[in-house]
Write a protein that holds these residues in place. Sequence first.
Motif, PDB file in Angstrom:
ATOM      1  N   THR A  93       0.857  -1.187   0.000  1.00 43.14           N
ATOM      2  CA  THR A  93       0.000   0.000   0.000  1.00 43.14           C
ATOM      3  C   THR A  93       0.892   1.236   0.000  1.00 43.14           C
ATOM      4  OG1 THR A  93      -0.134   0.148   2.425  1.00 43.14           O
ATOM      5  CG2 THR A  93      -1.813  -1.177   1.307  1.00 43.14           C
ATOM      6  N   LEU A  94       0.424   2.290  -0.646  1.00 42.68           N
ATOM      7  CA  LEU A  94       1.138   3.563  -0.668  1.00 42.68           C
ATOM      8  C   LEU A  94       0.125   4.675  -0.466  1.00 42.68           C
ATOM      9  CD1 LEU A  94       4.064   4.690  -2.850  1.00 42.68           C
ATOM     10  CD2 LEU A  94       2.022   6.153  -2.743  1.00 42.68           C
ATOM     11  N   SER A  95       0.385   5.537   0.516  1.00 47.25           N
ATOM     12  CA  SER A  95      -0.535   6.634   0.838  1.00 47.25           C
ATOM     13  C   SER A  95       0.254   7.927   0.907  1.00 47.25           C
ATOM     14  CB  SER A  95      -1.225   6.375   2.188  1.00 47.25           C
ATOM     15  OG  SER A  95      -1.851   5.105   2.207  1.00 47.25           O
ATOM     16  N   ALA A  96      -0.122   8.906   0.102  1.00 48.67           N
ATOM     17  CA  ALA A  96       0.628  10.159   0.018  1.00 48.67           C
ATOM     18  C   ALA A  96      -0.249  11.351   0.362  1.00 48.67           C
ATOM     19  CB  ALA A  96       1.202  10.327  -1.387  1.00 48.67           C
ATOM     20  N   TYR A  97       0.339  12.292   1.093  1.00 44.49           N
ATOM     21  CA  TYR A  97      -0.304  13.591   1.321  1.00 44.49           C
ATOM     22  C   TYR A  97       0.600  14.650   0.717  1.00 44.49           C
ATOM     23  CZ  TYR A  97      -1.956  17.828   3.660  1.00 44.49           C
ATOM     24  OH  TYR A  97      -2.424  19.093   3.921  1.00 44.49           O
ATOM     25  N   GLU A  98       0.071  15.444  -0.217  1.00 41.20           N
ATOM     26  CA  GLU A  98       0.862  16.411  -0.963  1.00 41.20           C
ATOM     27  C   GLU A  98       0.252  17.805  -0.844  1.00 41.20           C
ATOM     28  OE1 GLU A  98       3.639  15.611  -2.330  1.00 41.20           O
ATOM     29  OE2 GLU A  98       3.536  13.425  -2.488  1.00 41.20           O
ATOM     30  N   THR A  99       1.098  18.787  -0.571  1.00 44.83           N
ATOM     31  CA  THR A  99       0.601  20.149  -0.351  1.00 44.83           C
ATOM     32  C   THR A  99       1.004  21.144  -1.448  1.00 44.83           C
ATOM     33  OG1 THR A  99       2.560  20.747   0.965  1.00 44.83           O
ATOM     34  CG2 THR A  99       0.669  19.818   2.148  1.00 44.83           C
ATOM     35  N   TYR A 100       1.966  20.771  -2.311  1.00 45.17           N
ATOM     36  CA  TYR A 100       2.436  21.767  -3.277  1.00 45.17           C
ATOM     37  C   TYR A 100       2.294  21.310  -4.730  1.00 45.17           C
ATOM     38  CZ  TYR A 100       4.922  25.835  -4.959  1.00 45.17           C
ATOM     39  OH  TYR A 100       5.224  27.010  -5.594  1.00 45.17           O
ATOM     40  N   VAL A 101       2.623  20.044  -5.006  1.00 43.85           N
ATOM     41  CA  VAL A 101       2.491  19.529  -6.373  1.00 43.85           C
ATOM     42  C   VAL A 101       1.842  18.148  -6.330  1.00 43.85           C
ATOM     43  CG1 VAL A 101       4.517  20.791  -7.205  1.00 43.85           C
ATOM     44  CG2 VAL A 101       4.770  18.428  -6.406  1.00 43.85           C
ATOM     45  N   VAL A 102       1.381  17.681  -7.475  1.00 46.15           N
ATOM     46  CA  VAL A 102       0.844  16.333  -7.598  1.00 46.15           C
ATOM     47  C   VAL A 102       1.974  15.333  -7.327  1.00 46.15           C
ATOM     48  CG1 VAL A 102      -0.146  14.644  -9.200  1.00 46.15           C
ATOM     49  CG2 VAL A 102      -0.917  17.029  -9.248  1.00 46.15           C
ATOM     50  N   ASN A 103       1.689  14.281  -6.579  1.00 45.11           N
ATOM     51  CA  ASN A 103       2.684  13.250  -6.323  1.00 45.11           C
ATOM     52  C   ASN A 103       3.241  12.709  -7.637  1.00 45.11           C
ATOM     53  OD1 ASN A 103       3.206  10.103  -5.976  1.00 45.11           O
ATOM     54  ND2 ASN A 103       3.635  11.093  -4.029  1.00 45.11           N
ATOM     55  N   GLY A 104       4.549  12.436  -7.669  1.00 51.81           N
ATOM     56  CA  GLY A 104       5.213  12.017  -8.896  1.00 51.81           C
ATOM     57  C   GLY A 104       4.607  10.801  -9.548  1.00 51.81           C
ATOM     58  N   LEU A 105       4.039   9.917  -8.749  1.00 58.03           N
ATOM     59  CA  LEU A 105       3.426   8.705  -9.267  1.00 58.03           C
ATOM     60  C   LEU A 105       2.237   9.022 -10.181  1.00 58.03           C
ATOM     61  CD1 LEU A 105       3.934   5.648  -8.808  1.00 58.03           C
ATOM     62  CD2 LEU A 105       2.220   5.736  -6.999  1.00 58.03           C
ATOM     63  N   PHE A 106       1.574  10.159  -9.934  1.00 64.77           N
ATOM     64  CA  PHE A 106       0.369  10.537 -10.676  1.00 64.77           C
ATOM     65  C   PHE A 106       0.642  11.576 -11.760  1.00 64.77           C
ATOM     66  CE2 PHE A 106      -1.274   8.761  -6.788  1.00 64.77           C
ATOM     67  CZ  PHE A 106      -2.518   8.229  -7.096  1.00 64.77           C
ATOM     68  N   GLN A 107       1.873  12.019 -11.900  1.00 62.64           N
ATOM     69  CA  GLN A 107       2.154  13.115 -12.827  1.00 62.64           C
ATOM     70  C   GLN A 107       2.109  12.663 -14.286  1.00 62.64           C
ATOM     71  OE1 GLN A 107       5.873  14.976 -11.732  1.00 62.64           O
ATOM     72  NE2 GLN A 107       5.158  15.438  -9.654  1.00 62.64           N
ATOM     73  N   THR A 108       1.570  13.532 -15.137  1.00 61.05           N
ATOM     74  CA  THR A 108       1.665  13.306 -16.574  1.00 61.05           C
ATOM     75  C   THR A 108       3.086  13.640 -17.015  1.00 61.05           C
ATOM     76  OG1 THR A 108       1.055  15.573 -17.169  1.00 61.05           O
ATOM     77  CG2 THR A 108      -0.751  13.976 -16.879  1.00 61.05           C
ATOM     78  N   GLU A 109       3.441  13.206 -18.206  1.00 61.88           N
ATOM     79  CA  GLU A 109       4.791  13.472 -18.708  1.00 61.88           C
ATOM     80  C   GLU A 109       5.054  14.966 -18.830  1.00 61.88           C
ATOM     81  OE1 GLU A 109       7.455  12.484 -22.709  1.00 61.88           O
ATOM     82  OE2 GLU A 109       5.908  11.070 -22.043  1.00 61.88           O
ATOM     83  N   GLU A 110       4.087  15.717 -19.352  1.00 59.07           N
ATOM     84  CA  GLU A 110       4.292  17.160 -19.541  1.00 59.07           C
ATOM     85  C   GLU A 110       4.337  17.903 -18.212  1.00 59.07           C
ATOM     86  OE1 GLU A 110       5.110  18.816 -22.274  1.00 59.07           O
ATOM     87  OE2 GLU A 110       5.254  16.822 -23.161  1.00 59.07           O
ATOM     88  N   TYR A 111       3.522  17.490 -17.265  1.00 57.70           N
ATOM     89  CA  TYR A 111       3.540  18.114 -15.931  1.00 57.70           C
ATOM     90  C   TYR A 111       4.890  17.839 -15.267  1.00 57.70           C
ATOM     91  CZ  TYR A 111       1.772  19.287 -11.196  1.00 57.70           C
ATOM     92  OH  TYR A 111       1.579  19.832  -9.944  1.00 57.70           O
ATOM     93  N   ALA A 112       5.366  16.591 -15.351  1.00 56.12           N
ATOM     94  CA  ALA A 112       6.665  16.248 -14.774  1.00 56.12           C
ATOM     95  C   ALA A 112       7.783  17.053 -15.427  1.00 56.12           C
ATOM     96  CB  ALA A 112       6.928  14.749 -14.941  1.00 56.12           C
ATOM     97  N   ARG A 113       7.719  17.205 -16.754  1.00 59.95           N
ATOM     98  CA  ARG A 113       8.751  17.966 -17.461  1.00 59.95           C
ATOM     99  C   ARG A 113       8.722  19.437 -17.048  1.00 59.95           C
ATOM    100  NH1 ARG A 113       7.627  16.162 -22.008  1.00 59.95           N
ATOM    101  NH2 ARG A 113       9.295  14.600 -22.143  1.00 59.95           N
ATOM    102  N   ALA A 114       7.529  19.979 -16.841  1.00 51.04           N
ATOM    103  CA  ALA A 114       7.406  21.378 -16.413  1.00 51.04           C
ATOM    104  C   ALA A 114       8.026  21.576 -15.034  1.00 51.04           C
ATOM    105  CB  ALA A 114       5.934  21.792 -16.401  1.00 51.04           C
ATOM    106  N   LEU A 115       7.789  20.639 -14.126  1.00 47.76           N
ATOM    107  CA  LEU A 115       8.343  20.748 -12.776  1.00 47.76           C
ATOM    108  C   LEU A 115       9.859  20.588 -12.774  1.00 47.76           C
ATOM    109  CD1 LEU A 115       5.837  18.660 -10.607  1.00 47.76           C
ATOM    110  CD2 LEU A 115       6.067  21.139 -10.695  1.00 47.76           C
ATOM    111  N   ILE A 116      10.327  19.528 -13.423  1.00 47.89           N
ATOM    112  CA  ILE A 116      11.754  19.228 -13.400  1.00 47.89           C
ATOM    113  C   ILE A 116      12.544  20.272 -14.184  1.00 47.89           C
ATOM    114  CG2 ILE A 116      13.502  17.553 -14.115  1.00 47.89           C
ATOM    115  CD1 ILE A 116      11.332  15.364 -13.636  1.00 47.89           C
ATOM    116  N   GLY A 117      12.016  20.663 -15.335  1.00 45.82           N
ATOM    117  CA  GLY A 117      12.715  21.643 -16.159  1.00 45.82           C
ATOM    118  C   GLY A 117      12.641  23.056 -15.619  1.00 45.82           C
ATOM    119  N   GLY A 118      11.674  23.316 -14.758  1.00 47.05           N
ATOM    120  CA  GLY A 118      11.512  24.672 -14.235  1.00 47.05           C
ATOM    121  C   GLY A 118      12.159  24.890 -12.883  1.00 47.05           C
TER     122      GLY A 118
END
Length: 220
Positions: free
Chosen positions: A44-69
Amino acid sequence: MLVKLEEVIGGGLRLFEKARRFVLLDKYPPQFKNFALMEAGAVTLSAYETYVVNGLFQTEEYARALIGGGYPKLSEEKVEELVEARIARKALFDRDPTAMIEMILDEAVLRRPFVSWDIHRDQLRSLVKDAARDNVSIQVMSLERGLRGGHAGARGDMILVETKEHHHVVYMEIEDESILVSDPLKASQLSHRYAKIRTQALSPDDSLSLIQRLSGEEQQ
């Protein structure tokens, strides 16, 4: 190369696919490598996130925006490496045996775009699709929760994992530094806090309705 080898000479044994997972591990940030193996094998995995979507749920473009920015800036090659490694984590959704996955998002996450509103809306629509999975639950912590006299999530993010050995650990990360809590007493205390966060969040149905409305795809 490993993908092509699997296709040509793998013979259905998936040996090259298994090797690829360990190659991808080298692409994770240092503070995340140890946890990545735990996440991949989680019961089981349970995440609480306050600033961005957890990496497991990120789309490719959202992940690229976060990592590249981020700062300091990374090379395009490094950004693509990290994006590939992050997207590879999604294998947990369809793994056999099935993992139970839960994410609680602060409402601010749903209202905070990165790079463009189109990327943001696509990410919200992806959350709607993920929420339809039998092994996934998504809830939202209302922005107004603090007005009700208590907010169990005020101390920040955490990820709780039940390992395949049925041990309970908690992972926390801030400013590229990570903490992995395995002491049973401390992990239990954090689990209780997470349980309180869950009770204070909107129900899964109300959370889904909010995500659909903010994505522009509210159901009539």
